[in-house]
Design a protein around this motif. Structure first.
Motif, PDB file in Angstrom:
ATOM      1  N   SER A  87       0.848  -1.191   0.000  1.00 26.10           N
ATOM      2  CA  SER A  87       0.000   0.000   0.000  1.00 26.10           C
ATOM      3  C   SER A  87       0.885   1.243   0.000  1.00 26.10           C
ATOM      4  CB  SER A  87      -0.908  -0.019   1.233  1.00 26.10           C
ATOM      5  OG  SER A  87      -1.728   1.124   1.246  1.00 26.10           O
ATOM      6  N   HIS A  88       0.663   2.124  -0.963  1.00 26.77           N
ATOM      7  CA  HIS A  88       1.527   3.304  -1.106  1.00 26.77           C
ATOM      8  C   HIS A  88       0.765   4.392  -1.854  1.00 26.77           C
ATOM      9  CE1 HIS A  88       5.430   5.198  -0.875  1.00 26.77           C
ATOM     10  NE2 HIS A  88       6.067   4.056  -0.726  1.00 26.77           N
ATOM     11  N   TRP A  89       1.288   5.607  -1.797  1.00 27.98           N
ATOM     12  CA  TRP A  89       0.747   6.738  -2.548  1.00 27.98           C
ATOM     13  C   TRP A  89       1.525   6.857  -3.859  1.00 27.98           C
ATOM     14  CZ3 TRP A  89      -2.859  10.448  -0.600  1.00 27.98           C
ATOM     15  CH2 TRP A  89      -3.335  10.157   0.670  1.00 27.98           C
ATOM     16  N   TYR A  90       0.825   7.250  -4.919  1.00 29.49           N
ATOM     17  CA  TYR A  90       1.488   7.367  -6.217  1.00 29.49           C
ATOM     18  C   TYR A  90       1.070   8.648  -6.938  1.00 29.49           C
ATOM     19  CZ  TYR A  90      -2.602   6.600  -9.156  1.00 29.49           C
ATOM     20  OH  TYR A  90      -3.798   6.758  -9.805  1.00 29.49           O
ATOM     21  N   TYR A  91       1.904   9.036  -7.895  1.00 29.15           N
ATOM     22  CA  TYR A  91       1.552  10.088  -8.857  1.00 29.15           C
ATOM     23  C   TYR A  91       2.381   9.838 -10.105  1.00 29.15           C
ATOM     24  CZ  TYR A  91      -0.762  14.328 -10.246  1.00 29.15           C
ATOM     25  OH  TYR A  91      -1.602  15.223 -10.870  1.00 29.15           O
ATOM     26  N   ALA A  92       1.709   9.486 -11.194  1.00 28.04           N
ATOM     27  CA  ALA A  92       2.386   9.170 -12.446  1.00 28.04           C
ATOM     28  C   ALA A  92       2.642  10.441 -13.247  1.00 28.04           C
ATOM     29  CB  ALA A  92       1.555   8.190 -13.269  1.00 28.04           C
ATOM     30  N   ILE A  93       3.837  10.500 -13.808  1.00 30.04           N
ATOM     31  CA  ILE A  93       4.241  11.668 -14.587  1.00 30.04           C
ATOM     32  C   ILE A  93       4.707  11.215 -15.963  1.00 30.04           C
ATOM     33  CG2 ILE A  93       5.900  13.565 -14.764  1.00 30.04           C
ATOM     34  CD1 ILE A  93       5.951  13.595 -11.694  1.00 30.04           C
ATOM     35  N   GLU A  94       4.008  11.709 -16.992  1.00 21.11           N
ATOM     36  CA  GLU A  94       4.410  11.427 -18.371  1.00 21.11           C
ATOM     37  C   GLU A  94       4.743  12.694 -19.152  1.00 21.11           C
ATOM     38  OE1 GLU A  94       2.753   7.238 -19.810  1.00 21.11           O
ATOM     39  OE2 GLU A  94       1.337   8.873 -20.100  1.00 21.11           O
ATOM     40  N   ASN A  95       4.419  13.854 -18.596  1.00 23.47           N
ATOM     41  CA  ASN A  95       4.696  15.096 -19.311  1.00 23.47           C
ATOM     42  C   ASN A  95       4.782  16.256 -18.315  1.00 23.47           C
ATOM     43  OD1 ASN A  95       1.977  15.982 -18.765  1.00 23.47           O
ATOM     44  ND2 ASN A  95       1.308  14.659 -20.452  1.00 23.47           N
ATOM     45  N   ALA A  96       5.068  17.433 -18.818  1.00 15.50           N
ATOM     46  CA  ALA A  96       5.230  18.612 -17.951  1.00 15.50           C
ATOM     47  C   ALA A  96       3.942  18.961 -17.211  1.00 15.50           C
ATOM     48  CB  ALA A  96       5.707  19.808 -18.775  1.00 15.50           C
ATOM     49  N   ALA A  97       2.794  18.777 -17.849  1.00 10.95           N
ATOM     50  CA  ALA A  97       1.518  19.084 -17.186  1.00 10.95           C
ATOM     51  C   ALA A  97       1.284  18.138 -16.004  1.00 10.95           C
ATOM     52  CB  ALA A  97       0.362  18.993 -18.189  1.00 10.95           C
ATOM     53  N   ASP A  98       1.640  16.851 -16.167  1.00 10.54           N
ATOM     54  CA  ASP A  98       1.516  15.899 -15.057  1.00 10.54           C
ATOM     55  C   ASP A  98       2.398  16.331 -13.890  1.00 10.54           C
ATOM     56  OD1 ASP A  98      -0.181  14.254 -16.554  1.00 10.54           O
ATOM     57  OD2 ASP A  98       1.446  12.905 -17.170  1.00 10.54           O
ATOM     58  N   LEU A 122       5.632   7.035  -4.501  1.00 11.65           N
ATOM     59  CA  LEU A 122       5.831   6.484  -5.846  1.00 11.65           C
ATOM     60  C   LEU A 122       5.496   7.574  -6.848  1.00 11.65           C
ATOM     61  CD1 LEU A 122       3.951   3.080  -5.357  1.00 11.65           C
ATOM     62  CD2 LEU A 122       6.395   3.536  -5.025  1.00 11.65           C
ATOM     63  N   ILE A 123       6.480   8.365  -7.212  1.00 14.96           N
ATOM     64  CA  ILE A 123       6.287   9.462  -8.149  1.00 14.96           C
ATOM     65  C   ILE A 123       7.263   9.278  -9.301  1.00 14.96           C
ATOM     66  CG2 ILE A 123       6.434  11.962  -8.501  1.00 14.96           C
ATOM     67  CD1 ILE A 123       5.799  12.299  -5.511  1.00 14.96           C
ATOM     68  N   GLY A 124       6.734   9.313 -10.517  1.00 14.74           N
ATOM     69  CA  GLY A 124       7.573   9.173 -11.694  1.00 14.74           C
ATOM     70  C   GLY A 124       6.763   8.597 -12.836  1.00 14.74           C
ATOM     71  N   SER A 125       7.464   8.171 -13.862  1.00 13.38           N
ATOM     72  CA  SER A 125       6.787   7.529 -14.989  1.00 13.38           C
ATOM     73  C   SER A 125       6.168   6.221 -14.489  1.00 13.38           C
ATOM     74  CB  SER A 125       7.791   7.240 -16.108  1.00 13.38           C
ATOM     75  OG  SER A 125       8.679   6.208 -15.697  1.00 13.38           O
ATOM     76  N   PRO A 126       5.209   5.684 -15.223  1.00 16.69           N
ATOM     77  CA  PRO A 126       4.661   4.381 -14.811  1.00 16.69           C
ATOM     78  C   PRO A 126       5.760   3.322 -14.639  1.00 16.69           C
ATOM     79  CG  PRO A 126       3.202   5.374 -16.409  1.00 16.69           C
ATOM     80  CD  PRO A 126       4.437   6.261 -16.343  1.00 16.69           C
ATOM     81  N   GLU A 127       6.743   3.354 -15.510  1.00 16.81           N
ATOM     82  CA  GLU A 127       7.845   2.389 -15.404  1.00 16.81           C
ATOM     83  C   GLU A 127       8.657   2.620 -14.128  1.00 16.81           C
ATOM     84  OE1 GLU A 127       6.495   2.747 -19.543  1.00 16.81           O
ATOM     85  OE2 GLU A 127       7.182   4.262 -18.122  1.00 16.81           O
ATOM     86  N   GLU A 128       8.912   3.890 -13.794  1.00 18.34           N
ATOM     87  CA  GLU A 128       9.650   4.200 -12.566  1.00 18.34           C
ATOM     88  C   GLU A 128       8.864   3.782 -11.325  1.00 18.34           C
ATOM     89  OE1 GLU A 128      12.276   8.114 -13.783  1.00 18.34           O
ATOM     90  OE2 GLU A 128      10.125   8.371 -13.417  1.00 18.34           O
ATOM     91  N   ILE A 129       7.564   3.984 -11.357  1.00 21.95           N
ATOM     92  CA  ILE A 129       6.719   3.582 -10.233  1.00 21.95           C
ATOM     93  C   ILE A 129       6.798   2.074 -10.026  1.00 21.95           C
ATOM     94  CG2 ILE A 129       4.301   3.329  -9.506  1.00 21.95           C
ATOM     95  CD1 ILE A 129       3.864   6.181 -10.720  1.00 21.95           C
ATOM     96  N   VAL A 130       6.654   1.318 -11.094  1.00 26.56           N
ATOM     97  CA  VAL A 130       6.694  -0.137 -10.983  1.00 26.56           C
ATOM     98  C   VAL A 130       8.075  -0.603 -10.542  1.00 26.56           C
ATOM     99  CG1 VAL A 130       6.499  -2.300 -12.291  1.00 26.56           C
ATOM    100  CG2 VAL A 130       4.780  -0.492 -12.561  1.00 26.56           C
ATOM    101  N   GLU A 131       9.122   0.029 -11.023  1.00 28.79           N
ATOM    102  CA  GLU A 131      10.475  -0.341 -10.600  1.00 28.79           C
ATOM    103  C   GLU A 131      10.662  -0.087  -9.102  1.00 28.79           C
ATOM    104  OE1 GLU A 131      14.048  -1.888 -10.179  1.00 28.79           O
ATOM    105  OE2 GLU A 131      12.735  -2.178 -11.898  1.00 28.79           O
ATOM    106  N   LYS A 132      10.110   1.000  -8.604  1.00 27.48           N
ATOM    107  CA  LYS A 132      10.220   1.270  -7.168  1.00 27.48           C
ATOM    108  C   LYS A 132       9.442   0.231  -6.367  1.00 27.48           C
ATOM    109  CE  LYS A 132      10.277   4.866  -3.705  1.00 27.48           C
ATOM    110  NZ  LYS A 132      10.137   6.293  -3.422  1.00 27.48           N
TER     111      LYS A 132
END
Length: 173
Positions: A87-98, A122-132
């Motif tokens: 269980s964790h908090w996340y925020y996915a980032i794919e562009n400057a607006a995100d 867990l903040i980053g691209s979807p790939e970075e989130i999954v890697e974390k």
């Protein structure tokens, strides 16, 4: 209360202000008592995996050591293995607006910098989130439950969770 055939019981552990856990990577006697209770009573273990005060996620080695204790205590109590609940908090980032929206959402409650928030949640691209997630659960033998809470209300974040993060998690875990 527990009822045979009833819903599974999930218990948490770790305090976001526990100095031994977050600053020294140690399991205190008090936390060990909680882990024993989890092993003896719970079907699932949902530990706190981050500390806003210390501004970081848990050390994967400490999490693994605690997980081994939970499973050992479950065996000692004659119970089946406990399931792990990530269980964790996340925020996915794919562009400057995100990123801009993420910074704004964090500004409402997180006292540190954006870089510290990336260490904490867990903040980053979807790939970075999954890697974390993979890094944090490296010593967990099986992760059947994942509970992700977005850092701020956003239809975009729900869409990224559904379309990008969940499929990657299914492959990774």
């Amino acid at each position: 209360p527990y009822r045979k055939g009833g819903p599974p019981i999930w218990l948490g552990s770790f305090s976001p202000i526990g100095r031994r856990i977050w600053e020294r990577n140690e399991i205190s006697p008090g936390v060990d008592r909680v882990l024993k209770r989890v092993g003896a009573c719970a079907d699932g273990w949902a530990p706190l995996l981050y500390s806003t005060r210390v501004r970081r996620s848990i050390d994967p080695e400490l999490l693994g050591a605690a997980w081994e204790r939970v499973q050992s205590y479950a065996a000692d109590a004659g119970r089946p293995p406990v399931e792990f609940v990530f269980s964790h908090w996340y925020y996915a980032i794919e562009n400057a607006a995100d990123e801009e929206a993420g910074r704004k959402a964090l500004g409402h409650f997180f006292p540190g910098s954006f870089e510290e928030a990336r260490e904490t949640y867990l903040i980053g691209s979807p790939e970075e989130i999954v890697e974390k997630v993979r890094r944090l659960t490296a010593r967990i033998d099986h992760v059947p439950w994942v509970v992700l809470t977005m850092l701020g209300p956003s239809e975009r974040q729900l869409e990224l969770l559904h379309s990008r993060i969940v499929p990657l998690l299914r492959e990774a875990l």
